[in-house]
Design an enzyme around this catalytic site. Structure first.
Site, PDB file in Angstrom:
ATOM      1  N   LYS A 298       3.277  -9.814   7.792  1.00  0.00           N
ATOM      2  CA  LYS A 298       3.495  -9.890   6.336  1.00  0.00           C
ATOM      3  C   LYS A 298       3.637 -11.351   5.922  1.00  0.00           C
ATOM      4  CE  LYS A 298       6.594  -7.802   2.853  1.00  0.00           C
ATOM      5  NZ  LYS A 298       7.826  -6.999   2.669  1.00  0.00           N
TER       6      LYS A 298
ATOM      7  N   SER B 127       7.238  -3.281  -0.440  1.00  0.00           N
ATOM      8  CA  SER B 127       6.411  -4.452  -0.670  1.00  0.00           C
ATOM      9  C   SER B 127       5.504  -4.799   0.514  1.00  0.00           C
ATOM     10  CB  SER B 127       7.287  -5.651  -0.985  1.00  0.00           C
ATOM     11  OG  SER B 127       8.176  -5.884   0.072  1.00  0.00           O
TER      12      SER B 127
ATOM     13  N   SER C 218      10.910  -1.350   1.799  1.00  0.00           N
ATOM     14  CA  SER C 218       9.599  -2.014   1.797  1.00  0.00           C
ATOM     15  C   SER C 218       8.755  -1.836   3.040  1.00  0.00           C
ATOM     16  CB  SER C 218       9.779  -3.515   1.519  1.00  0.00           C
ATOM     17  OG  SER C 218      10.219  -3.691   0.193  1.00  0.00           O
TER      18      SER C 218
END
Lengths: 75, 453
Positions: free
Chosen positions: B71, B146, B170
């Site tokens: 990420k 996210s 997330s």
């Protein structure tokens, strides 16, 4: 263009609604916090990373040879 | 899956180079549409060749040859760590996060940096400054966020395992929406050094994968105390991949989660799957009240806003990047303004401290529940994910966070396994265990996976 005033009003309403709900919680202690044994951290020695300086200068928006330039009050 | 692939890599039935090249081909074919990756590592093939030599010499690590997606809020030296924001658009990481150091030590190959909601402020996967991510399993619905790019990358077979971060769901939300496995570790299980923080009281880095073994293996690698993260605990890291079959456990289900689950089809599916699991493992289902869990969202957001405001003061455009208030999107600005307001002296006690007190009550609710049950099984999402293009208002965001946020407030360990498909979109099931019981979590998840495939 983001309307900061509108966002501020939105947030104030949301937070106000949240606090109304949180105030309903029973059993909330008055005192809250934790204690630590030490207020300073231990210093850890490590070898210098040779690439760090090069990458930091690549990231800097404004530079002049060996200096990163930052004008006072410009941020 | 991952275990079988590792065997093949060890025996050189496939090489690391072949593995990486095949993923790069998939990324080239699909990424334009899916937008899971913001950056692809140009050196990945060369790194794979080095790993192949190590494998030949019998000196390779646990992740040797596997393609790992990361990420874009986790520092990988030399790669962009832009948090999907214009604020850090041209910023390259100057060091490796602790988790990345560990992955590299075990010869995992970082294949690229994945898309996300800007600065992890979101649950949809549509607020990145570099375009939304598409859900590979259901293109018209949001992938969740996210860690949207990480979830999509795994679901679209663009990598072996991905890393995400979880502050309020997330990892778990994209895992559910994209039909993959995801784990939020216990708070303090994995070092946060090198993670660009959203809220320091909740953030944890965790894995996403197509199978439980892959996630368990990644957790073995990345867990552990770090001198650079003061809240990381000095607890032993067990062999999560040495699975024990689960039998005769006590499974807790919460009536409060039932009330919060708006789409009753989701709750019905979750209930039926949990009953089947209990029957097959000779386990008991016990109803456990979590009295304050309906206040989880109201306790979570004030803490997140204040901590995010504090954490973003460094983005002033001096040493790197741009001034965040002048370059970020609406949701990020909302959190900064909200945090700034709540941090003001005249509000001291009203918001942040009150939220912390309720956080403590929720933690106690879970502690009390775990005195009588071994695991808690709950739905992950209260409704099927919204369609792409539908406005994600604060109310929608809070609604979708309601079932995942409690685990972050309590600091416990929580994972998502496959559930079923509703309206063409995957819907997962959430399994939670007490803090630092990751071994139990993986045993339950593996047993669940085996019984449902």
């Amino acid at each position: 263009m983001i309307d900061k005033t509108k966002i501020k009003k939105q947030i104030e309403k949301v937070m106000h609604d949240f606090i109304k709900e949180l105030n309903k919680a029973e059993g909330v202690k008055q005192d809250f916090g934790s204690e630590r044994d030490k207020s300073t951290r231990d210093v850890i020695k490590k070898d210098q990373d040779k690439d760090f300086r090069k990458l930091m200068f690549e990231n800097a928006p404004k530079k002049n040879q060996d200096f990163i330039l930052m004008e006072k009050k410009h941020w | 899956m991952i275990k079988e692939k590792i065997e093949k890599l060890k025996k050189q039935e496939i090489t690391s180079k072949q593995n990486i090249e095949s993923f790069l081909k998939v990324i080239k074919e699909k990424n334009k549409e899916i937008n899971a990756f913001l950056y692809v590592n140009k050196g990945a093939v060369k790194q794979a060749e080095i790993v192949d030599e190590k494998i030949k010499n019998g000196k390779a690590g646990k992740l040797a040859g596997l393609a790992i997606a990361v990420k874009s809020n986790i520092n990988v030296k030399g790669m962009p760590v832009n948090c999907a924001s214009k604020t850090l658009e041209n910023y390259n990481a100057t060091f490796d996060a602790d988790v990345i150091k560990k992955i590299k030590q075990e010869d995992g190959i970082i294949i690229g940096m994945t898309n996300m909601d800007e600065f992890a402020c979101g649950m949809s996967g549509t607020s990145s400054a570099f375009g939304k991510t598409i859900n590979p399993k259901c293109h018209e619905r949001i992938p969740g966020g996210s860690s949207s790019g990480s979830g999509a990358a795994v679901a679209a077979d663009m990598c072996d395992i991905a890393l995400g971060s979880d502050t309020g769901g997330s990892i778990r939300s994209p895992a559910s929406n994209c039909g993959v496995i995801g784990v939020k570790p216990s708070y303090g299980r994995v070092s946060r050094y090198g993670l660009i923080d959203l809220a320091m009281s909740f953030d944890q880095i965790g894995p996403l994968g197509n199978d439980v073994y892959g996630c368990a293996l990644m957790m073995e690698v990345i867990s552990g105390k770090s001198d650079y993260d003061a809240i990381s605990f000095d607890k032993p890291v067990e062999k999560y991949t040495k699975f024990n079959k689960i039998e005769e456990i006590k499974i807790g289900i919460s009536p409060e989660f039932k009330d919060m689950c708006d789409d009753k089809r989701i709750y019905e599916i979750f209930e039926n799957l949990t009953k089947k699991f209990a029957e097959k493992t000779k386990s008991r289902i016990i109803e456990k009240n979590l009295k304050h869990v309906k206040l989880a969202v109201q306790a979570y957001y004030p803490i997140v806003y204040v901590e995010f405001f504090s954490g973003t003061r460094k983005f002033d455009g001096r040493k790197y990047g741009k001034k965040i208030e002048e370059s970020c999107g609406e949701e990020v600005l909302k959190r900064i303004i909200g945090g700034k307001e709540m941090s003001k002296a005249e509000h001291e006690g009203t918001y942040y401290r009150k939220a912390l007190r309720v956080k403590d009550l929720i933690r106690q609710d879970f502690e009390n529940a775990f005195r009588e049950v071994d695991v808690l099984i709950t739905p992950v999402v209260p409704a099927i994910p919204p369609k792409i293009g539908k406005e994600i208002t604060p109310e929608v965001m809070y609604f979708f966070d309601a079932l995942t946020v409690p685990a972050n407030l309590a600091g416990i360990c929580s994972g998502v396994v496959n559930g079923e498909i509703i309206d063409n979109v995957p819907v997962g099931v959430q399994i939670s265990v007490p803090s630092f019981k990751e071994k139990l979590l993986f045993d339950v998840m593996k047993t669940w996976q085996d019984l449902n495939t």
